[in-house]
Design an enzyme around this catalytic site. Structure first.
Site, short mmCIF file in Angstrom:
data_model
loop_
_atom_site.label_atom_id
_atom_site.label_comp_id
_atom_site.label_asym_id
_atom_site.label_seq_id
_atom_site.Cartn_x
_atom_site.Cartn_y
_atom_site.Cartn_z
N LYS A 1 0.86 -1.18 0.00
CA LYS A 1 0.00 0.00 0.00
C LYS A 1 0.89 1.23 0.00
O LYS A 1 1.63 1.47 0.96
CB LYS A 1 -0.89 -0.03 1.24
N LYS B 1 -1.96 -1.53 -4.00
CA LYS B 1 -2.83 -0.36 -3.98
C LYS B 1 -1.98 0.90 -4.00
O LYS B 1 -1.04 0.98 -3.20
CB LYS B 1 -3.67 -0.41 -2.70
ZN LIG Z 1 -7.02 2.90 7.91
#
Ligand SMILES: [Zn+2]
Length: 277
Positions: free
Chosen positions: A146, A199
């Site tokens: 992420k 992501k």
């Molecule tokens: Zn969060």
């Protein structure tokens, strides 16, 4: 975000029954509690909004796969993903609460839990608490790679989860680094992740491909709010053919190695594919 709304539990049941009939196989729930507090109590409340929604949707639309976001940032008054003391975010205390949150989701019928924080050890803690309670078959989809990204802006507004101070850069990755992503993914797999996620999606297709090639795991890509909103905005201005760009974007993500795509375009893409069948 255009076309994206917060919904009450009764509306979400109707929405889920609609998306299922359109051919969308799964949905992911993010909760906005009535009240936020320092410790994000709404996240692990058995009567919390996500817990209620899962229960209601499972009853009415049992075949739809229900994934739940596991994090505290929508539930904390300060908007951070865990417990804060002073200016410090506490890892272990936060992980305990995330595990409790995941357990309450499994108990009401979630098919899969998706920890979206980036705390160390959270996948192992969630796996342990699920197993201890007999939920061996509930998979964990971890937000493994992420990135600290500008593409999350529209979601944070929609989910009311912008941090009130500081940001999440201490536990999200530097966009310039792709080796670190592989290390994070490897760690999550070791802790018991069943699906690993990259992501955002389109700016990180190379990372997605590296992750898929290296680990051969079920791999998800999160086509985030900024990616979606840019296409919507340019489409609205008549600068691009919105549907065509949407499908090209989703195809690119798939081509780069995604087995699952989380996208705000899900309904539109399903309708588009159905028209062409
Ligand atoms: Zn969060």
């Amino acid at each position: 975000m255009p076309g994206v709304y917060q919904m009450s539990v009764d509306n979400i049941v109707r929405e889920c029954s609609g998306v299922k009939s359109m051919g969308v196989p799964a949905v992911i729930f993010f909760g906005i509690p009535e009240e936020k507090d320092e410790v994000g109590s709404g996240a692990y409340d058995e009567l919390g909004v996500v817990q209620q929604a899962v229960r209601a949707v499972k009853k009415e639309v049992p075949e739809l796969v229900l994934i739940t976001d596991v994090c505290l940032c929508e539930y904390t008054s300060h908007g951070h993903c865990g417990i804060v003391r002073g200016n410090e975010i506490l890892n272990d205390e936060s992980v305990d609460l995330l595990a409790r949150e995941a357990l309450t989701h499994a108990q009401v019928g979630a098919d899969m839990v998706a920890p979206s924080d980036m705390f160390d050890g959270r996948v192992a803690a969630i796996r342990a608490i699920l197993d201890e309670n007999g939920f061996y078959n509930i998979p964990i989809m971890s937000y493994a790679a992420k990135y600290a990204s500008g593409f999350y802006g529209p979601f944070r507004e929609a989910a009311e989860s912008t941090p009130k101070f500081g940001d999440r850069r201490s536990h999200q990755m530097d966009p310039a680094n792709s080796d670190e992503a592989l290390r994070e993914v490897e760690q999550d797999i070791r802790e018991g992740a069943d699906i690993v996620m990259v992501k955002p999606a389109t700016p990180y297709l190379d990372v997605l491909r590296r992750v898929k090639d290296r680990f051969r795991m079920p791999t998800a890509a999160y086509n985030v709010s900024g990616e979606y909103s840019m296409v919507k905005a340019a489409g609205r201005l008549g600068w691009i053919d919105e549907k065509r760009v949407m499908m090209e974007m989703l195809t690119g993500i798939k081509r780069a190695g995604a087995d699952l795509i989380l996208t705000y375009f899900a309904k539109e893409a399903a309708a588009y594919l159905d028209e062409r069948r």
